[in-house]
Motif scaffolding. Structure first.
Motif, mmCIF file in Angstrom:
data_model
loop_
_atom_site.group_PDB
_atom_site.id
_atom_site.type_symbol
_atom_site.label_atom_id
_atom_site.label_comp_id
_atom_site.label_asym_id
_atom_site.label_seq_id
_atom_site.Cartn_x
_atom_site.Cartn_y
_atom_site.Cartn_z
ATOM 1 N N UNK A 1 1.206 -1.143 -0.206
ATOM 2 C CA UNK A 1 -0.340 -0.104 -0.526
ATOM 3 C C UNK A 1 1.064 1.291 -0.446
ATOM 4 N N UNK A 2 2.277 1.383 0.637
ATOM 5 C CA UNK A 2 2.639 2.146 0.909
ATOM 6 C C UNK A 2 4.207 2.589 0.017
ATOM 7 N N UNK A 3 4.598 1.745 -0.201
ATOM 8 C CA UNK A 3 6.630 1.473 0.045
ATOM 9 C C UNK A 3 6.518 0.073 -1.111
ATOM 10 N N UNK A 4 5.799 0.174 -2.645
ATOM 11 C CA UNK A 4 6.181 -0.898 -3.073
ATOM 12 C C UNK A 4 7.527 -1.688 -3.660
ATOM 13 N N UNK A 5 8.610 -0.182 -3.493
ATOM 14 C CA UNK A 5 9.935 -0.028 -3.844
ATOM 15 C C UNK A 5 10.637 -1.080 -2.896
ATOM 16 N N UNK A 6 9.704 -0.933 -1.544
ATOM 17 C CA UNK A 6 10.851 -1.417 -0.358
ATOM 18 C C UNK A 6 10.613 -2.704 -1.465
ATOM 19 N N UNK A 7 9.931 -3.516 -1.936
ATOM 20 C CA UNK A 7 10.291 -5.282 -2.191
ATOM 21 C C UNK A 7 11.036 -5.771 -2.692
ATOM 22 N N UNK A 8 12.058 -4.725 -2.997
ATOM 23 C CA UNK A 8 13.554 -4.427 -3.366
ATOM 24 C C UNK A 8 14.711 -4.036 -2.667
ATOM 25 N N UNK A 9 14.582 -3.341 -1.159
ATOM 26 C CA UNK A 9 15.139 -3.009 -0.412
ATOM 27 C C UNK A 9 15.555 -4.670 0.887
ATOM 28 N N UNK A 10 16.932 -5.138 0.672
ATOM 29 C CA UNK A 10 17.260 -6.408 1.954
ATOM 30 C C UNK A 10 17.041 -5.903 2.807
ATOM 31 N N UNK A 11 16.892 -5.590 3.504
ATOM 32 C CA UNK A 11 16.601 -4.870 4.999
ATOM 33 C C UNK A 11 15.029 -5.696 5.249
ATOM 34 N N UNK B 1 7.681 -15.907 -1.543
ATOM 35 C CA UNK B 1 8.803 -16.396 -2.577
ATOM 36 C C UNK B 1 8.635 -15.476 -3.489
ATOM 37 N N UNK B 2 6.479 -15.305 -4.087
ATOM 38 C CA UNK B 2 6.893 -14.076 -5.201
ATOM 39 C C UNK B 2 7.077 -12.853 -5.134
ATOM 40 N N UNK B 3 7.025 -12.295 -3.951
ATOM 41 C CA UNK B 3 7.544 -11.040 -3.819
ATOM 42 C C UNK B 3 8.526 -11.126 -4.392
ATOM 43 N N UNK B 4 10.008 -11.810 -2.745
ATOM 44 C CA UNK B 4 10.943 -11.887 -3.245
ATOM 45 C C UNK B 4 11.724 -11.925 -4.832
ATOM 46 N N UNK B 5 11.153 -13.016 -5.374
ATOM 47 C CA UNK B 5 11.491 -13.118 -6.770
ATOM 48 C C UNK B 5 11.106 -11.831 -8.013
ATOM 49 N N UNK B 6 10.165 -11.148 -7.851
ATOM 50 C CA UNK B 6 9.622 -9.932 -8.474
ATOM 51 C C UNK B 6 9.804 -8.774 -7.808
ATOM 52 N N UNK B 7 9.282 -8.334 -6.517
ATOM 53 C CA UNK B 7 10.425 -6.833 -6.724
ATOM 54 C C UNK B 7 8.778 -6.505 -6.364
#
Length: 433
Positions: free
Chosen positions: A162-172, A240-246
Motif C-alpha cells: 500500500x505504501x512502499x512498493x519499491x521496498x520489496x527490493x530493499x534487503x532489510x 516467494x513471489x514477492x522476493x522474486x518479482x520485487x
C-alpha cells in the motif's frame, strides 16, 4: 489522533466492562455423583461428572491416583459416566481434567469419597493435577512469537503493497519479512506440542512426543493450529513471489489478492485459539478479534518497517511518500484496535468485579495502561510528521532532523512488544480467575 481522543477511546474500552453482565470462563465441573467428600456404605461402580457446558468425550480424562486412566461414556451433552475400579473399604480418589472445546484451555480437580470410613482421613496426601510452570512459560513464549511474527508479516506485506512498493527490493525489508515467516512457522509447530503437554498436564518433554501432537490435532484447537500451519505454507508462496518479482510483483493485483486472502486466513486462524468465542455473542467476538488483530498487524508491522528499513536509508523522497501515508494508516489501525478491544472486553471480562478481582482483569488493565503510553508516544511521532517532515525532506533526510522521529518510533515499537507480551499472557489466562 490527538491525546484527548486517545484517552476518550481508552475510557470507552473500559466502559462496557463496568456495565455488562459476567461472561463465561472455561469449562468447569458443576456436580459429581458421588460428591467430593461423601461417605458411602459401599463402593460405587461408577462416577458421574456434569459440567457447565457441553463436552466431548475425547476432551475428558479421569485417572486414578496411581495414574491409570478410567473409561468414560456419554451422559447427556454436558456430562460423562466414569467406570470405577473395584475397591474395598477406605478412600477412593480420582483426578479429572477437561479441555474447553472452544479455546483449548484445561480445567482440573480431584474427587475423593470414603467407603465405611471417613473420606477426609487422608485427603491431603494427594493434590489435583497442576499445569507445569515451564509448559505455561513455553506457551506464553510461543504465543508472543506467533503474535509478533503475524504482525510483522501481515503488516509488512500491507506496508509494502500500500505504501512502499519499491521496498520489496530493499534487503532489510526482505529479511524482516523472511524472519517473520520463519517465526510464524516455528511458533505454530511449537504451539501444537506445548498444547499437548498443557492438556495432559505434562512437562516440556511431553511437548516433543509425537503422541502429544497426535492428541492435539484431533481437537478443535488443534485443527485451528493445523490450519494456521497450512496457511503459513501458503504464505511462503506469497512471500516467494514477492522476493522474486520485487516492486513489480507488489503492484500486481493478482498478488495483492493472494496476499490479502492468506493474511485474513492467518489472522482468523490465530484468533480461533483466543477467548473471543466466550460470552453470549461469539460471532461478534470473532469479528471483533479479526479486526483487532488486523489493526495491530497494520500498526506493528508498519512500525517495524519504518524503524528497520525506511528511516535508516534517510531518503527524502521515501520519507515524503511513506511517512504521511503510514501516519494515516496507523490512526485508522489504532481506532480499529480500540473499537474492537471494547467489544472483546465486554465479551470476555463482562463485569466490573471481573476487571478488578481476577488476574485476567489485572492483565487487561496493564495492557490498557501500556497502550495509553504507546498512544502518547505516537502522538509525538504525528506531531513530528506535521511540523518537521517538510524540513527533513528539504534537508534531504538530514540525520539530526530525522533522529528524533527515529527515537519516537523505536520507543513506540518497544512498548508495543510489551503489549504483545501481555496479550500472550491474557490468552493463556482464565478470564474467570
Amino acid at each position: 489522533m490527538t491525546v484527548r481522543r486517545a484517552v476518550v477511546l481508552l475510557l470507552l474500552l473500559l466502559a462496557p466492562v463496568l456495565l455488562a453482565t459476567p461472561a463465561a470462563a472455561h469449562t468447569e465441573l458443576v456436580r459429581s455423583t458421588p460428591a467430593d467428600g461423601a461417605e458411602l456404605k459401599r463402593a460405587p461402580e461408577q462416577l458421574t461428572l456434569v459440567f457447565d457446558e457441553p463436552v466431548a468425550l475425547d476432551d475428558v480424562r479421569v485417572v486414578t491416583m496411581d495414574g491409570n486412566r478410567l473409561p468414560v461414556s456419554r451422559l447427556g451433552k454436558d456430562g460423562v459416566r466414569v467406570a470405577l475400579p473395584r475397591s474395598g473399604d477406605g478412600e477412593t480418589a480420582v483426578t479429572w481434567s477437561v479441555v474447553d472445546e472452544e479455546d483449548g484451555h484445561a480445567s482440573s480437580g480431584r474427587i475423593a469419597f470414603g467407603v465405611a470410613v471417613p473420606a477426609a482421613q487422608d485427603r491431603g496426601d494427594e493434590a489435583a493435577p497442576a499445569l507445569s510452570p515451564s509448559v505455561r512459560k513455553g506457551l506464553v513464549a510461543a504465543r508472543w512469537t506467533g503474535y509478533l511474527s503475524l504482525a510483522l508479516f501481515v503488516g509488512g506485506l500491507a506496508f509494502v503493497a500500500l505504501l512502499w512498493p519499491r521496498g520489496a527490493g530493499v534487503p532489510r525489508a526482505r529479511v524482516l519479512l523472511a524472519l517473520a515467516w520463519t517465526g510464524g512457522v516455528l511458533s505454530t509447530v511449537a504451539s501444537i506440542g506445548l498444547q499437548g503437554a498443557y492438556t495432559s498436564f505434562g512437562g516440556l518433554r511431553d511437548a516433543l512426543r509425537p503422541s502429544s501432537y497426535a492428541d492435539v490435532l484431533t481437537t478443535g484447537p488443534g485443527i485451528a493450529l493445523a490450519a494456521r500451519g497450512l496457511l503459513w505454507v501458503l504464505a511462503a508462496v506469497v512471500l516467494g513471489a514477492l522476493l522474486q518479482g520485487g516492486a513489480r510483483t507488489s503492484r500486481s493485483p493478482g498478488w495483492r489478492v493472494g496476499a490479502l486472502a492468506v493474511s485474513v486466513g492467518l489472522l482468523r486462524a490465530t484468533g480461533m485459539s483466543g477467548h473471543n468465542s466466550e460470552g453470549g455473542e461469539p460471532t461478534w467476538g470473532a469479528l471483533a478479534d479479526l479486526l483487532h488483530l488486523l489493526g495491530a498487524a497494520l500498526w506493528i508491522g508498519g512500525l517495524a518497517m519504518l524503524a528497520v528499513a525506511v528511516l535508516p536509508r534517510r531518503r527524502a523522497g521515501e520519507l515524503a511518500e511513506v511517512v504521511p501515508g503510514y501516519s494515516r494508516l496507523a490512526a485508522v489501525a489504532v481506532t480499529a484496535i480500540v473499537g474492537a478491544g471494547l467489544v472483546l472486553a465486554w465479551q470476555v471480562v463482562g463485569s466490573y468485579d471481573g476487571l478488578l478481582h481476577t488476574s485476567y482483569g489485572h492483565l487487561l488493565l496493564v495492557k490498557t495502561a501500556v497502550l495509553a503510553a504507546v498512544l502518547l508516544i505516537a502522538q509525538s511521532s504525528r506531531r513530528w510528521v506535521r511540523t518537521r517532515l517538510d524540513l527533513a525532506v528539504l534537508l534531504r533526510g538530514d540525520a539530526a532532523t530525522v533522529r528524533p522521529f527515529g527515537y519516537s518510533v523505536a520507543a513506540e515499537t518497544g512498548l508495543v512488544l510489551v503489549v504483545l507480551a501481555v496479550t500472550s499472557l491474557l490468552v493463556t489466562a482464565n478470564p474467570g480467575r
